[in-house]
Write a protein that holds these residues in place. Sequence first.
Motif, mmCIF file in Angstrom:
data_model
loop_
_atom_site.group_PDB
_atom_site.id
_atom_site.type_symbol
_atom_site.label_atom_id
_atom_site.label_comp_id
_atom_site.label_asym_id
_atom_site.label_seq_id
_atom_site.Cartn_x
_atom_site.Cartn_y
_atom_site.Cartn_z
ATOM 1 N N ARG A 210 24.184 22.592 -40.334
ATOM 2 C CA ARG A 210 25.349 23.561 -39.925
ATOM 3 C C ARG A 210 26.460 24.050 -41.065
ATOM 4 O O ARG A 210 27.196 24.816 -40.954
ATOM 5 C CB ARG A 210 26.285 23.340 -38.761
ATOM 6 C CG ARG A 210 26.897 21.970 -38.675
ATOM 7 C CD ARG A 210 27.276 21.322 -37.416
ATOM 8 N NE ARG A 210 27.997 20.148 -37.089
ATOM 9 C CZ ARG A 210 27.409 18.951 -37.245
ATOM 10 N NH1 ARG A 210 26.076 18.787 -37.269
ATOM 11 N NH2 ARG A 210 28.160 17.971 -37.321
ATOM 12 N N ARG A 211 26.615 22.989 -41.883
ATOM 13 C CA ARG A 211 27.558 23.386 -42.942
ATOM 14 C C ARG A 211 26.962 23.574 -44.319
ATOM 15 O O ARG A 211 27.727 23.600 -45.476
ATOM 16 C CB ARG A 211 28.593 21.825 -43.343
ATOM 17 C CG ARG A 211 29.394 21.551 -42.020
ATOM 18 C CD ARG A 211 30.403 20.468 -42.302
ATOM 19 N NE ARG A 211 31.055 20.053 -41.325
ATOM 20 C CZ ARG A 211 30.946 19.300 -40.257
ATOM 21 N NH1 ARG A 211 29.600 18.851 -40.157
ATOM 22 N NH2 ARG A 211 31.845 19.183 -39.129
ATOM 23 N N LYS A 212 25.570 23.913 -44.338
ATOM 24 C CA LYS A 212 24.981 24.514 -45.343
ATOM 25 C C LYS A 212 25.100 25.888 -45.572
ATOM 26 O O LYS A 212 25.433 26.780 -44.310
ATOM 27 C CB LYS A 212 23.438 24.392 -45.305
ATOM 28 C CG LYS A 212 23.158 22.755 -45.312
ATOM 29 C CD LYS A 212 23.110 22.008 -46.472
ATOM 30 C CE LYS A 212 22.760 20.539 -46.459
ATOM 31 N NZ LYS A 212 21.305 20.489 -46.393
ATOM 32 N N PRO A 213 25.358 26.595 -46.654
ATOM 33 C CA PRO A 213 25.497 28.007 -46.856
ATOM 34 C C PRO A 213 24.636 29.036 -46.186
ATOM 35 O O PRO A 213 25.104 29.953 -45.554
ATOM 36 C CB PRO A 213 25.834 28.159 -48.413
ATOM 37 C CG PRO A 213 24.880 27.079 -49.065
ATOM 38 C CD PRO A 213 25.104 26.023 -47.990
ATOM 39 N N THR A 214 23.448 28.875 -46.038
ATOM 40 C CA THR A 214 22.628 29.802 -45.508
ATOM 41 C C THR A 214 22.654 29.466 -43.926
ATOM 42 O O THR A 214 22.710 30.718 -43.266
ATOM 43 C CB THR A 214 21.190 29.344 -45.858
ATOM 44 O OG1 THR A 214 21.095 29.591 -47.223
ATOM 45 C CG2 THR A 214 20.147 30.239 -45.025
ATOM 46 N N ALA A 215 22.914 28.241 -43.347
ATOM 47 C CA ALA A 215 23.139 28.391 -41.829
ATOM 48 C C ALA A 215 24.424 29.120 -41.536
ATOM 49 O O ALA A 215 24.334 29.908 -40.641
ATOM 50 C CB ALA A 215 23.284 26.998 -41.458
ATOM 51 N N ILE A 216 25.608 29.053 -42.251
ATOM 52 C CA ILE A 216 26.658 29.858 -42.097
ATOM 53 C C ILE A 216 26.234 31.175 -42.047
ATOM 54 O O ILE A 216 26.944 31.850 -41.460
ATOM 55 C CB ILE A 216 27.955 29.373 -42.882
ATOM 56 C CG1 ILE A 216 28.076 27.999 -42.613
ATOM 57 C CG2 ILE A 216 29.098 29.958 -42.522
ATOM 58 C CD1 ILE A 216 29.285 27.174 -43.533
ATOM 59 N N ALA A 217 25.847 31.558 -43.282
ATOM 60 C CA ALA A 217 25.563 33.083 -43.603
ATOM 61 C C ALA A 217 24.763 33.545 -42.497
ATOM 62 O O ALA A 217 25.031 34.702 -41.749
ATOM 63 C CB ALA A 217 24.704 33.193 -45.009
ATOM 64 N N ALA A 218 23.667 32.994 -42.018
ATOM 65 C CA ALA A 218 22.760 33.458 -40.990
ATOM 66 C C ALA A 218 23.549 33.467 -39.489
ATOM 67 O O ALA A 218 23.148 34.731 -38.844
ATOM 68 C CB ALA A 218 21.605 32.579 -40.765
ATOM 69 N N ARG A 219 24.260 32.525 -39.356
ATOM 70 C CA ARG A 219 25.395 32.822 -37.970
ATOM 71 C C ARG A 219 25.914 33.885 -38.170
ATOM 72 O O ARG A 219 26.316 34.640 -37.152
ATOM 73 C CB ARG A 219 25.998 31.402 -37.732
ATOM 74 C CG ARG A 219 24.955 30.387 -37.314
ATOM 75 C CD ARG A 219 25.820 29.196 -36.946
ATOM 76 N NE ARG A 219 25.240 27.929 -36.786
ATOM 77 C CZ ARG A 219 24.456 27.431 -35.341
ATOM 78 N NH1 ARG A 219 24.677 28.373 -34.379
ATOM 79 N NH2 ARG A 219 24.168 26.452 -35.319
ATOM 80 N N ALA A 220 26.695 34.164 -39.151
ATOM 81 C CA ALA A 220 27.673 35.337 -39.408
ATOM 82 C C ALA A 220 26.844 36.632 -39.372
ATOM 83 O O ALA A 220 27.292 37.509 -38.544
ATOM 84 C CB ALA A 220 28.150 35.070 -40.798
ATOM 85 N N VAL A 221 25.780 36.750 -39.937
ATOM 86 C CA VAL A 221 25.038 37.938 -40.023
ATOM 87 C C VAL A 221 24.520 38.313 -38.477
ATOM 88 O O VAL A 221 24.703 39.527 -38.247
ATOM 89 C CB VAL A 221 23.671 37.889 -40.810
ATOM 90 C CG1 VAL A 221 22.852 39.255 -40.760
ATOM 91 C CG2 VAL A 221 24.369 37.918 -42.453
#
Length: 519
Positions: A210-221
Amino acid sequence: MAKKVTLDAMIQRADFAVADENFELELIRDFPLANLAPGSHILRMLRKPDFQRETNQWTPDQLSTFIASFLDNEVIPSLILWKSPTYIFVIDGGHRLSALRAWVEDDYGDGAISYEFYKGEISAEQRAVARRTRALVEKEVGRYTSLAGLVGQPNVGEERSKIRAGRLATRPLNLQWVQGSAETAETSFFKINSQGTPLDDIEELLIRHRRKPTAIAARAVLRAGTGHQYWSGFEEKVRSKIESAAEELYKLLFQPEAVPPIRTLEVPFGGSVSPVDAHALLIDYLSITGSPSSTPDPIDAQTEDLVGNKVVDILRRAKDVTSRITGNSAGSLGVHPAVYFYNEKGRYNRFLFLGFATVISAAVKNSNGEFFKRFTEARSGVEAFLIENKNTLGLILQNTNKNQRIVRMQKLFNFLVQYYYLNKGIPALNIVMEHIQVRGRMLDLGDQAQGASFSDEVKVQVFISESLKSALKCPICSGYMMPTKSVSFDHKRRKREGGMGNSANAQMTHPYCNTGYKS
């Protein structure tokens, strides 16, 4: 497949990794419905851990049945909570509490709380499911306000409703408490969710990383920068960049929404906004397009992003690639998703999309301007092949190991562009299959008539086939256009050659065809 009710706004999330502090543990013994009423002190303290799955796993029937079970005094599993110095975290029972609060607030994903939570960005599908849920609950149970109005009124209402109303104030949910540190509580969560209804693979991947950048970016998009802000700990300037880029990517990938059965060619590049499907797509898509090189950057190989700069970089690179696929930027190819990424029956295929995205991403990151020129010259042939062989491409993917599907579709698109750039005839299918390393003969058992009436699939197939025959094409490359998503207005006779800005000298083209290839 039944659509699920979105209840994620009912209980806020908070960062579970709080610093351990000394505090006196004063634990409540049960959980009455009053704890979910507006103004409740317990409600203000109630939080879901940031790693918990999104609250969207129940169908309308499940939600209605649970509320009825609560009011009819049936057995309901205990809530499992953990107390931090600031909040009460729900380790297990988030759906139960969210369903009850949704009933109290009359908000099944489309009400005032959800509207504020998602900043007005609520999908048509989410609204439709909410309306269906509300109608079902009112039929089977009744509105919360209606039952609450019967409390203390023995001569009002039918007998069953009066009994249920009496339980509003007297029936609590049972509680269990996790004793110990935040680490103990997180371990408890994963043990609990390995039983009963287990976490989906994608949900678990997002939670564990959950703190990896792709996970954060995916949730944001997926939520266009709204909903719970998994990036809330970053500086305001970084948060703003994340939300702006996420909103733009959401519009490019997921708008307009497609409502099956398809009756339009205006379909989204990213397919359904269903959380599991969309998250699965976005994790792969952002790993491909957000990587600093032409090699994908898998989520499990990334380091955690504590300041948000890596998230910003991923979204920026993904936007650069996406704007070459669609949109109105000067370099946009303006590809038509119905031609490239949907089968003959209108079903979305994410592997076709991801394979194509891999090709475009490599060209962008390698500054390969020659590829885009070759693609433009080959385009009409590539698209004719895709339309003619939609069913076969689906069979190829079915006969391909899941881990090889993106690579195989990448090879397919690269081969087709090269072939049609050099040749004009349609390649024999066996040549294509040989090139992308597909072995054996595939048997198509599809499109078998089951009766005299036309199924929805047959209707969609005919609609797509007939609609493509009359779809707009670019006069420069002869490729299909989706002008509502991507269009450029071109002077037939150039301005420098005396061409005028009137309708007789105007034509609609792909942006790249006008400003890149033609120039």
